[in-house]
Each structure stands twice: as structure tokens, then as C-alpha cells.
Scaffold this motif. Structure first.
Motif, PDB file in Angstrom:
ATOM      1  N   PHE A 118       0.842  -1.196   0.000  1.00 25.71           N
ATOM      2  CA  PHE A 118       0.000   0.000   0.000  1.00 25.71           C
ATOM      3  C   PHE A 118       0.880   1.251   0.000  1.00 25.71           C
ATOM      4  CE2 PHE A 118      -4.021  -1.788   2.313  1.00 25.71           C
ATOM      5  CZ  PHE A 118      -4.036  -2.853   1.447  1.00 25.71           C
ATOM      6  N   THR A 119       0.403   2.286  -0.681  1.00 24.73           N
ATOM      7  CA  THR A 119       1.096   3.571  -0.706  1.00 24.73           C
ATOM      8  C   THR A 119       0.095   4.678  -0.460  1.00 24.73           C
ATOM      9  OG1 THR A 119       2.685   2.714  -2.333  1.00 24.73           O
ATOM     10  CG2 THR A 119       2.545   5.107  -2.071  1.00 24.73           C
ATOM     11  N   ILE A 120       0.434   5.573   0.449  1.00 27.60           N
ATOM     12  CA  ILE A 120      -0.415   6.729   0.716  1.00 27.60           C
ATOM     13  C   ILE A 120       0.200   7.953   0.053  1.00 27.60           C
ATOM     14  CG2 ILE A 120       0.715   7.169   2.936  1.00 27.60           C
ATOM     15  CD1 ILE A 120      -2.021   8.084   4.003  1.00 27.60           C
ATOM     16  N   SER A 121      -0.645   8.776  -0.548  1.00 27.82           N
ATOM     17  CA  SER A 121      -0.172   9.997  -1.190  1.00 27.82           C
ATOM     18  C   SER A 121      -1.263  11.059  -1.069  1.00 27.82           C
ATOM     19  CB  SER A 121       0.174   9.747  -2.659  1.00 27.82           C
ATOM     20  OG  SER A 121      -0.968   9.343  -3.390  1.00 27.82           O
ATOM     21  N   ARG A 122      -0.923  12.266  -1.418  1.00 26.88           N
ATOM     22  CA  ARG A 122      -1.911  13.342  -1.371  1.00 26.88           C
ATOM     23  C   ARG A 122      -1.646  14.358  -2.464  1.00 26.88           C
ATOM     24  NH1 ARG A 122      -1.623  15.825   4.378  1.00 26.88           N
ATOM     25  NH2 ARG A 122      -3.047  17.409   3.520  1.00 26.88           N
ATOM     26  N   ASP A 123      -2.706  15.059  -2.842  1.00 29.70           N
ATOM     27  CA  ASP A 123      -2.622  16.154  -3.803  1.00 29.70           C
ATOM     28  C   ASP A 123      -3.283  17.359  -3.136  1.00 29.70           C
ATOM     29  OD1 ASP A 123      -2.901  17.989  -5.857  1.00 29.70           O
ATOM     30  OD2 ASP A 123      -3.345  16.462  -7.361  1.00 29.70           O
ATOM     31  N   ASN A 124      -2.486  18.257  -2.629  1.00 32.93           N
ATOM     32  CA  ASN A 124      -3.042  19.401  -1.898  1.00 32.93           C
ATOM     33  C   ASN A 124      -3.805  20.360  -2.816  1.00 32.93           C
ATOM     34  OD1 ASN A 124      -2.119  18.384   0.502  1.00 32.93           O
ATOM     35  ND2 ASN A 124      -0.393  19.794   0.693  1.00 32.93           N
ATOM     36  N   ALA A 125      -3.476  20.352  -4.099  1.00 35.82           N
ATOM     37  CA  ALA A 125      -4.208  21.205  -5.035  1.00 35.82           C
ATOM     38  C   ALA A 125      -5.640  20.696  -5.241  1.00 35.82           C
ATOM     39  CB  ALA A 125      -3.483  21.259  -6.363  1.00 35.82           C
ATOM     40  N   LYS A 126      -5.826  19.390  -5.011  1.00 30.80           N
ATOM     41  CA  LYS A 126      -7.149  18.783  -5.186  1.00 30.80           C
ATOM     42  C   LYS A 126      -7.819  18.441  -3.864  1.00 30.80           C
ATOM     43  CE  LYS A 126      -6.124  16.744  -9.709  1.00 30.80           C
ATOM     44  NZ  LYS A 126      -6.073  15.490 -10.498  1.00 30.80           N
ATOM     45  N   ASN A 127      -7.161  18.781  -2.761  1.00 33.32           N
ATOM     46  CA  ASN A 127      -7.704  18.469  -1.430  1.00 33.32           C
ATOM     47  C   ASN A 127      -8.077  16.992  -1.300  1.00 33.32           C
ATOM     48  OD1 ASN A 127      -7.426  21.169  -0.890  1.00 33.32           O
ATOM     49  ND2 ASN A 127      -9.591  21.578  -0.543  1.00 33.32           N
ATOM     50  N   THR A 128      -7.194  16.149  -1.770  1.00 34.36           N
ATOM     51  CA  THR A 128      -7.490  14.718  -1.814  1.00 34.36           C
ATOM     52  C   THR A 128      -6.296  13.906  -1.331  1.00 34.36           C
ATOM     53  OG1 THR A 128      -9.009  15.061  -3.668  1.00 34.36           O
ATOM     54  CG2 THR A 128      -8.229  12.815  -3.288  1.00 34.36           C
TER      55      THR A 128
END
Length: 123
Positions: free
Chosen positions: A68-78
Motif C-alpha cells: 500500500f502507498t499513501i499519497s496526497r494532492d493538496n491542489a485537489k484536497n485529496t
């Protein structure tokens, strides 16, 4: 108000992959760390992974590490949870959660929770 909405769950065969998403609103997303947790039938909710505000720090539970890998996109609030090589024992309701401050594996340190998305892995 704060809202966290998970999506992407479903039924998948063992060995397959899914990507969960958690869309956030009602707060400054980039100011908050995010976490993923899961609860299997008859079991307590457990930590899956967490990621820092900027995404530079992230880690997952030993049970999912390497898959599993966790990631985020702050521009998309996701925030995302990429799940590969799924196993039957990964079957659970998956929740995202948020907390002000740094990463944490402790459920009680999270302030807001989503409603969850079901992941079912068939063996």
C-alpha cells in the motif's frame, strides 16, 4: 463544516489492486496530516497509513508495507491509498481521517473522520 468523503472501494480478486480516494472540504487541507484506517468484520479499527501536511513524511502499517502507498494532492484536497497485491485479509471498511499537526498512527489523535468505503477481496 469539515467533510471527508471516501470513494474507490469495491470487490476485487486477491492479487488485484484498488485506489481509494478521500476528498476533503471545510478546512485548509494543507494544514492537516491525513490518515487511513480500516475495520474488518468483528475486529477493531486499525491503522493503515499516514501522511504529513506536505506529503514529505509518510508511513504504513507493517501489515501493508510494500503493498500500500499513501499519497496526497493538496491542489485537489485529496488523499489517496494505492493498494496492490490485495489479500483476503485486507477486506474491511476503509476510513480516512485528519488531524492538525504531524503524522500519527493513533486513532484518538484524529479529529475528523469520513464515513468509510468498503473493500472486499475475494480469495
Amino acid at each position: 463544516q469539515v467533510q471527508l468523503v471516501e470513494s474507490g472501494g469495491g470487490l476485487v480478486q486477491a492479487g488485484g489492486s484498488l485506489r481509494l480516494s478521500c476528498a476533503a472540504s471545510g478546512f485548509i487541507f494543507s494544514d492537516y496530516a491525513m490518515g487511513w484506517f480500516r475495520q474488518a468484520p468483528g475486529k477493531e479499527r486499525e491503522f493503515v497509513g499516514t501522511i504529513s501536511r506536505g506529503g514529505g513524511v509518510r508511513y504504513c502499517a507493517d501489515s501493508v508495507k510494500g503493498r500500500f502507498t499513501i499519497s496526497r494532492d493538496n491542489a485537489k484536497n485529496t488523499v489517496y491509498l494505492e493498494m496492490n497485491r490485495l489479500k483476503f485479509e485486507d477486506t474491511a471498511v476503509y476510513y480516512c481521517a485528519t488531524r492538525r499537526g504531524g503524522t500519527s498512527s493513533q486513532q484518538h489523535e484524529y479529529n475528523y473522520w469520513g464515513q468509510g468505503t468498503q473493500v472486499t477481496v475475494s480469495s
